[in-house]
Design a protein around this motif. Sequence first.
Motif, PDB file in Angstrom:
ATOM      1  N   GLY A 377       0.817  -1.199   0.000  1.00  0.00           N
ATOM      2  CA  GLY A 377       0.000   0.000   0.000  1.00  0.00           C
ATOM      3  C   GLY A 377       0.854   1.255   0.000  1.00  0.00           C
ATOM      4  O   GLY A 377       2.018   1.239  -0.431  1.00  0.00           O
ATOM      5  N   GLU A 378       0.311   2.342   0.513  1.00  0.00           N
ATOM      6  CA  GLU A 378       0.998   3.626   0.531  1.00  0.00           C
ATOM      7  C   GLU A 378       1.929   3.708   1.736  1.00  0.00           C
ATOM      8  O   GLU A 378       1.521   3.424   2.864  1.00  0.00           O
ATOM      9  N   ALA A 379       3.181   4.094   1.503  1.00  0.00           N
ATOM     10  CA  ALA A 379       4.157   4.289   2.575  1.00  0.00           C
ATOM     11  C   ALA A 379       4.486   5.768   2.660  1.00  0.00           C
ATOM     12  O   ALA A 379       4.722   6.421   1.647  1.00  0.00           O
ATOM     13  N   ALA A 380       4.499   6.298   3.873  1.00  0.00           N
ATOM     14  CA  ALA A 380       4.757   7.725   4.087  1.00  0.00           C
ATOM     15  C   ALA A 380       5.992   7.897   4.951  1.00  0.00           C
ATOM     16  O   ALA A 380       6.348   7.035   5.763  1.00  0.00           O
ATOM     17  N   SER A 381       6.668   9.035   4.762  1.00  0.00           N
ATOM     18  CA  SER A 381       7.848   9.346   5.566  1.00  0.00           C
ATOM     19  C   SER A 381       8.042  10.848   5.607  1.00  0.00           C
ATOM     20  O   SER A 381       7.478  11.588   4.791  1.00  0.00           O
ATOM     21  N   VAL A 382       8.832  11.307   6.575  1.00  0.00           N
ATOM     22  CA  VAL A 382       9.236  12.705   6.673  1.00  0.00           C
ATOM     23  C   VAL A 382      10.751  12.732   6.864  1.00  0.00           C
ATOM     24  O   VAL A 382      11.362  11.750   7.312  1.00  0.00           O
ATOM     25  N   TYR A 383      11.365  13.869   6.522  1.00  0.00           N
ATOM     26  CA  TYR A 383      12.790  14.057   6.748  1.00  0.00           C
ATOM     27  C   TYR A 383      12.954  14.881   8.022  1.00  0.00           C
ATOM     28  O   TYR A 383      12.599  16.060   8.052  1.00  0.00           O
ATOM     29  N   VAL A 384      13.466  14.230   9.053  1.00  0.00           N
ATOM     30  CA  VAL A 384      13.629  14.879  10.348  1.00  0.00           C
ATOM     31  C   VAL A 384      15.111  15.173  10.570  1.00  0.00           C
ATOM     32  O   VAL A 384      15.988  14.425  10.112  1.00  0.00           O
ATOM     33  N   ILE A 385      15.407  16.284  11.235  1.00  0.00           N
ATOM     34  CA  ILE A 385      16.787  16.699  11.492  1.00  0.00           C
ATOM     35  C   ILE A 385      17.138  16.313  12.924  1.00  0.00           C
ATOM     36  O   ILE A 385      16.512  16.784  13.881  1.00  0.00           O
ATOM     37  N   ARG A 386      18.171  15.459  13.054  1.00  0.00           N
ATOM     38  CA  ARG A 386      18.618  15.009  14.369  1.00  0.00           C
ATOM     39  C   ARG A 386      20.137  15.144  14.444  1.00  0.00           C
ATOM     40  O   ARG A 386      20.844  14.565  13.611  1.00  0.00           O
ATOM     41  N   GLY A 388      21.995  17.539  13.610  1.00  0.00           N
ATOM     42  CA  GLY A 388      22.565  18.141  12.423  1.00  0.00           C
ATOM     43  C   GLY A 388      22.591  17.237  11.220  1.00  0.00           C
ATOM     44  O   GLY A 388      23.233  17.557  10.227  1.00  0.00           O
ATOM     45  N   VAL A 389      21.892  16.117  11.264  1.00  0.00           N
ATOM     46  CA  VAL A 389      21.896  15.161  10.161  1.00  0.00           C
ATOM     47  C   VAL A 389      20.446  14.872   9.763  1.00  0.00           C
ATOM     48  O   VAL A 389      19.562  14.735  10.618  1.00  0.00           O
ATOM     49  N   ILE A 390      20.212  14.761   8.458  1.00  0.00           N
ATOM     50  CA  ILE A 390      18.875  14.437   7.954  1.00  0.00           C
ATOM     51  C   ILE A 390      18.640  12.944   8.082  1.00  0.00           C
ATOM     52  O   ILE A 390      19.481  12.128   7.674  1.00  0.00           O
ATOM     53  N   ARG A 391      17.471  12.602   8.658  1.00  0.00           N
ATOM     54  CA  ARG A 391      17.094  11.202   8.763  1.00  0.00           C
ATOM     55  C   ARG A 391      15.698  11.032   8.161  1.00  0.00           C
ATOM     56  O   ARG A 391      14.780  11.771   8.480  1.00  0.00           O
ATOM     57  N   GLN A 392      15.573  10.066   7.251  1.00  0.00           N
ATOM     58  CA  GLN A 392      14.263   9.780   6.667  1.00  0.00           C
ATOM     59  C   GLN A 392      13.507   8.870   7.629  1.00  0.00           C
ATOM     60  O   GLN A 392      13.900   7.723   7.846  1.00  0.00           O
TER      61      GLN A 392
END
Length: 454
Positions: A377-386, A388-392
């Motif tokens: 099905g549909e998979a969702a994600s956000v890019y969070v900053i932790r 100083g590094v971007i984590r999907q």
Amino acid sequence: MSTMNTPSRRAASTGRHPLARFALAFLVALAACGGEEPPAEGDGAEAAPLVLASTDIATVATGEIQAGVQITGTLEPAQRVDVKAQVGGTIGSVRYEEGQAVGRGAVMATVTAEGVRSQAAATRAGVGSARAGVGTARAGVTSAEAGVASAQAGVEAAQAQLALARERAASAQLLYDEGAMSRLDYQSAQAQVEAAQAQLASARAGLTSAQGQVTASRGQVTAAEGQVASAQSQATSAGEQAARTVVRSPLSGAVSARTVELGEAVNPGQTLYTVVSTGALELRGQVGVEEVRRIRVGDPVEFRVDGYPGQTFRGAVSRIDPTADPASRQVGVYLRMPNPSGLVGGLFATGTIVSETVADALLVPESAVRTRQTEDGEAASVYVIRDGVIRQQPVGIVQRDLSRGVVAIQGEIAADERVIVAPTTDTVDGARVRLPGATAQARTTTPADRRERE
């Protein structure tokens, strides 16, 4: 030994310094002539961080979001009527323009139709004539009834005369039998009886004739009354037709269109005005057959209207189409909103049919959520900053609020964390970032700059 040799090496080195510099320059030139390339960027060096502007990031917030079905569309007046000409003729007057308020029953225009008016006058005259005929017929009944009374009196007088003649004839019979009356007088007495009987028969015939005259006169009254009823019906029809020359508003509201001018010839059924009532506005939309099962007439609806930021208007589901569109498999749903604020029709709005309220939800901008289709099905994600590094970060979508542009999410993410609002191709998992306020050693292109160029 080492202490004593150190200065000598240092002196020797100092003495060879010009020669060393020459040799180094020679080697660099030789390398350039040999076609050797300088080391590629990143070989042995760390990549420059991605510099973010304050508009590129958002903080995960907690708040309330309405869970339910959302419908977007245009708010239209709930009542809209085309006012049409009901008779043919020429426009004699127009009294309203676009945008003017109009009350129910107000005269908006008149149509000059002389044939209609003259017909109404003729039928009214016909009613008067028919009523006069009724009066004449009723007078005939009265006269006939008087004749009946006179004939009845004649019958009664004849009956009395017959009774007297019979008494005289009986006396004459006795006298004649005893020889005290001559035969001539006896026959005269018998003749008087016969004459009285004939007179009674004639009186009775006159009474019957008078009674027939009454019946006939009463029939004439009935016929005359029928003529009155017919004339009145014709007059009513003609009057209604004449009344149609006056064009009235069928409802209270405002004129949204006027399509006729003074002196213009019009035909029956031609639209003259359009009147709308903005006391209530309606939004029509379509939902899938899966979602319509969650909707009932009367369910509360929250509206957000373009041009009125931060304001929420409330209404309800007014009706639901009984059948789905066979092509799209969508079902029409109508949302109605009371309009005490006097909003104009035609505004774009989003209506949320509230089925439940999710409290303390994690809210992020809609543009921060990235979705893709998978086998499950549909998979969702956000890019969070932790750190100083971007984590999907994969997340689940709880509810979308398109009118506010936010999405409620769940997963391994916490309130007050920072997410990238509109990720670009440079936004990858593991990339380092420099946040607003940090000192930059070199000019680096930001995602906002890239979006501006795109």
